[in-house]
Design a protein around this motif. Structure first.
Motif, PDB file in Angstrom:
ATOM      1  N   UNK A 172     -23.688 -30.234  25.578  1.00  0.00           N
ATOM      2  CA  UNK A 172     -22.625 -29.607  26.003  1.00  0.00           C
ATOM      3  C   UNK A 172     -22.401 -29.781  27.331  1.00  0.00           C
ATOM      4  N   UNK A 173     -23.589 -30.198  28.133  1.00  0.00           N
ATOM      5  CA  UNK A 173     -23.707 -30.479  29.473  1.00  0.00           C
ATOM      6  C   UNK A 173     -24.346 -32.079  29.442  1.00  0.00           C
ATOM      7  N   UNK A 174     -23.657 -33.010  30.167  1.00  0.00           N
ATOM      8  CA  UNK A 174     -24.155 -34.291  29.821  1.00  0.00           C
ATOM      9  C   UNK A 174     -24.384 -34.918  31.218  1.00  0.00           C
ATOM     10  N   UNK A 175     -25.158 -35.869  31.567  1.00  0.00           N
ATOM     11  CA  UNK A 175     -25.399 -36.702  32.588  1.00  0.00           C
ATOM     12  C   UNK A 175     -25.281 -38.014  32.327  1.00  0.00           C
ATOM     13  N   UNK A 176     -25.146 -39.029  33.298  1.00  0.00           N
ATOM     14  CA  UNK A 176     -25.260 -40.279  32.731  1.00  0.00           C
ATOM     15  C   UNK A 176     -26.589 -40.668  32.054  1.00  0.00           C
ATOM     16  N   UNK A 177     -27.658 -40.164  32.396  1.00  0.00           N
ATOM     17  CA  UNK A 177     -28.817 -40.432  31.712  1.00  0.00           C
ATOM     18  C   UNK A 177     -28.864 -39.942  30.310  1.00  0.00           C
TER      19      UNK A 177
ATOM     20  N   UNK B  92     -17.721 -43.200  31.526  1.00  0.00           N
ATOM     21  CA  UNK B  92     -16.551 -43.190  32.666  1.00  0.00           C
ATOM     22  C   UNK B  92     -15.288 -43.003  31.957  1.00  0.00           C
ATOM     23  N   UNK B  93     -15.055 -43.583  30.853  1.00  0.00           N
ATOM     24  CA  UNK B  93     -13.734 -43.636  30.215  1.00  0.00           C
ATOM     25  C   UNK B  93     -13.521 -42.055  29.541  1.00  0.00           C
ATOM     26  N   UNK B  94     -14.597 -41.718  29.074  1.00  0.00           N
ATOM     27  CA  UNK B  94     -14.683 -40.097  28.388  1.00  0.00           C
ATOM     28  C   UNK B  94     -14.204 -39.403  29.697  1.00  0.00           C
ATOM     29  N   UNK B  95     -14.924 -39.421  30.803  1.00  0.00           N
ATOM     30  CA  UNK B  95     -14.628 -38.647  31.718  1.00  0.00           C
ATOM     31  C   UNK B  95     -12.962 -38.866  32.441  1.00  0.00           C
ATOM     32  N   UNK B  96     -12.631 -39.687  32.498  1.00  0.00           N
ATOM     33  CA  UNK B  96     -11.242 -40.136  33.095  1.00  0.00           C
ATOM     34  C   UNK B  96     -10.421 -39.631  31.984  1.00  0.00           C
ATOM     35  N   UNK B  97     -10.567 -39.664  30.563  1.00  0.00           N
ATOM     36  CA  UNK B  97      -9.710 -39.202  29.508  1.00  0.00           C
ATOM     37  C   UNK B  97      -9.662 -37.609  29.367  1.00  0.00           C
ATOM     38  N   UNK B  98     -10.685 -37.000  30.338  1.00  0.00           N
ATOM     39  CA  UNK B  98     -10.742 -35.635  30.099  1.00  0.00           C
ATOM     40  C   UNK B  98     -11.622 -35.008  29.140  1.00  0.00           C
ATOM     41  N   UNK B  99     -12.340 -35.850  28.396  1.00  0.00           N
ATOM     42  CA  UNK B  99     -13.270 -35.272  27.653  1.00  0.00           C
ATOM     43  C   UNK B  99     -14.559 -34.440  28.278  1.00  0.00           C
ATOM     44  N   UNK B 100     -14.700 -34.940  29.456  1.00  0.00           N
ATOM     45  CA  UNK B 100     -15.859 -34.329  30.249  1.00  0.00           C
ATOM     46  C   UNK B 100     -15.410 -34.078  31.568  1.00  0.00           C
ATOM     47  N   UNK B 101     -15.974 -32.798  32.064  1.00  0.00           N
ATOM     48  CA  UNK B 101     -15.193 -32.612  33.365  1.00  0.00           C
ATOM     49  C   UNK B 101     -16.415 -32.319  34.221  1.00  0.00           C
ATOM     50  N   UNK B 102     -16.478 -32.415  35.404  1.00  0.00           N
ATOM     51  CA  UNK B 102     -17.547 -32.580  36.457  1.00  0.00           C
ATOM     52  C   UNK B 102     -17.927 -30.978  36.631  1.00  0.00           C
ATOM     53  N   UNK B 103     -19.198 -30.442  36.885  1.00  0.00           N
ATOM     54  CA  UNK B 103     -19.245 -29.211  36.813  1.00  0.00           C
ATOM     55  C   UNK B 103     -20.493 -29.274  38.039  1.00  0.00           C
TER      56      UNK B 103
ATOM     57  N   UNK C  23     -23.271 -31.733  40.571  1.00  0.00           N
ATOM     58  CA  UNK C  23     -23.591 -33.184  40.992  1.00  0.00           C
ATOM     59  C   UNK C  23     -24.133 -33.871  39.907  1.00  0.00           C
ATOM     60  N   UNK C  24     -23.610 -35.035  39.276  1.00  0.00           N
ATOM     61  CA  UNK C  24     -24.120 -35.658  38.043  1.00  0.00           C
ATOM     62  C   UNK C  24     -24.165 -35.044  36.779  1.00  0.00           C
ATOM     63  N   UNK C  25     -23.396 -33.724  36.707  1.00  0.00           N
ATOM     64  CA  UNK C  25     -23.351 -33.081  35.294  1.00  0.00           C
ATOM     65  C   UNK C  25     -21.886 -33.037  34.962  1.00  0.00           C
ATOM     66  N   UNK C  26     -21.719 -33.210  33.859  1.00  0.00           N
ATOM     67  CA  UNK C  26     -20.380 -33.041  33.098  1.00  0.00           C
ATOM     68  C   UNK C  26     -20.581 -32.245  32.007  1.00  0.00           C
ATOM     69  N   UNK C  27     -19.506 -31.279  31.854  1.00  0.00           N
ATOM     70  CA  UNK C  27     -19.098 -30.292  30.953  1.00  0.00           C
ATOM     71  C   UNK C  27     -18.411 -31.105  29.857  1.00  0.00           C
ATOM     72  N   UNK C  28     -18.666 -31.078  28.342  1.00  0.00           N
ATOM     73  CA  UNK C  28     -18.074 -31.800  27.362  1.00  0.00           C
ATOM     74  C   UNK C  28     -17.293 -30.447  26.799  1.00  0.00           C
ATOM     75  N   UNK C  29     -15.859 -30.830  27.134  1.00  0.00           N
ATOM     76  CA  UNK C  29     -14.781 -29.886  26.581  1.00  0.00           C
ATOM     77  C   UNK C  29     -14.607 -29.835  25.235  1.00  0.00           C
ATOM     78  N   UNK C  30     -15.185 -30.635  24.406  1.00  0.00           N
ATOM     79  CA  UNK C  30     -15.165 -30.464  23.155  1.00  0.00           C
ATOM     80  C   UNK C  30     -16.299 -29.588  22.466  1.00  0.00           C
ATOM     81  N   UNK C  31     -17.112 -28.888  23.345  1.00  0.00           N
ATOM     82  CA  UNK C  31     -18.207 -28.070  22.760  1.00  0.00           C
ATOM     83  C   UNK C  31     -17.465 -26.644  22.452  1.00  0.00           C
TER      84      UNK C  31
ATOM     85  N   UNK D  64     -27.948 -23.244  33.300  1.00  0.00           N
ATOM     86  CA  UNK D  64     -28.666 -24.809  32.969  1.00  0.00           C
ATOM     87  C   UNK D  64     -29.048 -25.223  34.303  1.00  0.00           C
ATOM     88  N   UNK D  65     -28.097 -25.000  35.581  1.00  0.00           N
ATOM     89  CA  UNK D  65     -28.361 -25.576  36.949  1.00  0.00           C
ATOM     90  C   UNK D  65     -29.520 -24.882  37.401  1.00  0.00           C
ATOM     91  N   UNK D  66     -29.934 -23.809  37.176  1.00  0.00           N
ATOM     92  CA  UNK D  66     -30.979 -23.066  37.938  1.00  0.00           C
ATOM     93  C   UNK D  66     -32.395 -22.844  36.960  1.00  0.00           C
TER      94      UNK D  66
END
Length: 186
Positions: free
Chosen positions: A4-9, A22-33, A35-43, A57-59
């Motif tokens: 649901x939340x992804x990092x590069x790791x 990077x391609x998934x991020x640029x296509x809009x499947x993931x949105x940056x939420x 520093x280094x965390x991306x939310x999966x829009x398909x969740x 999740x952050x705290x």
């Protein structure tokens, strides 16, 4: 990758490559939420709960959505807060303007609803906390919340006072009891 939340790791650990992620991020499947965390829009997380999920999740697992955010979630105030309010352990800090942290030395595990995606103060605790932190939220909001909750039969004064006693701030609520009862009778 079903995070649901992804990092590069996470992406690299699940067999993806930097380029594919990077391609998934640029296509809009993931949105940056963050520093280094991306939310999966398909969740399958409802849109109105995404920010609470990301904040908790952050705290960390001890963080709880509270303050104005909890009051709004329970329908006790009309205006959504500009920041996400959280009770966190005292050592947690942030410079992000998006979050309003209530850093607590003593954390209570009472009056917390565990949603599938985040933890939030239940209605009684949200009201008691509004009196406890009235210097931050304002007494008017605390009075509005308690009156609305009781009039709409979402809770009762005895339940609120019981929670105040459990959270060791019964006197904070009791010193305003006459005003609250007066507002309820009006």
């Amino acid at each position: 990758m079903s995070y649901q939340i992804a990092t590069l790791k996470h992406a690299l650990d699940s067999g993806s490559t930097r380029a594919a992620f990077s391609k998934k991020i640029s296509k809009g499947s993931f949105v940056k939420v963050g520093h280094g965390q991306y939310f999966n829009l398909n969740s399958n997380i409802p849109a109105e709960q995404v920010e609470f999920f990301v904040a908790c999740r952050k705290f960390g697992e001890n963080s709880v959505v509270a303050g104005l955010s909890a009051l709004f979630y329970h329908g006790l105030i009309d205006q959504p807060p500009q920041q996400i309010w959280l009770i966190v352990p005292h050592e947690k800090r942030t410079n992000e303007k998006k979050y309003r942290l209530i850093r607590a030395r003593k954390t209570y595990e009472y009056g917390i609803e565990t949603n599938q995606y985040f933890r939030i103060c239940d209605i009684n605790r949200a009201i008691v906390e509004s009196f406890r932190y009235s210097a931050k939220t304002g007494l008017r909001i605390a009075f509005t919340a308690v009156v609305r909750a009781v009039k709409e039969k979402k809770t009762t004064m005895p339940e609120i006072l019981k929670m105040a006693k459990t959270l060791e701030c019964e006197n904070m609520v009791k010193k305003h009891i006459e005003t609250i009862l007066g507002m309820l009778e009006a």
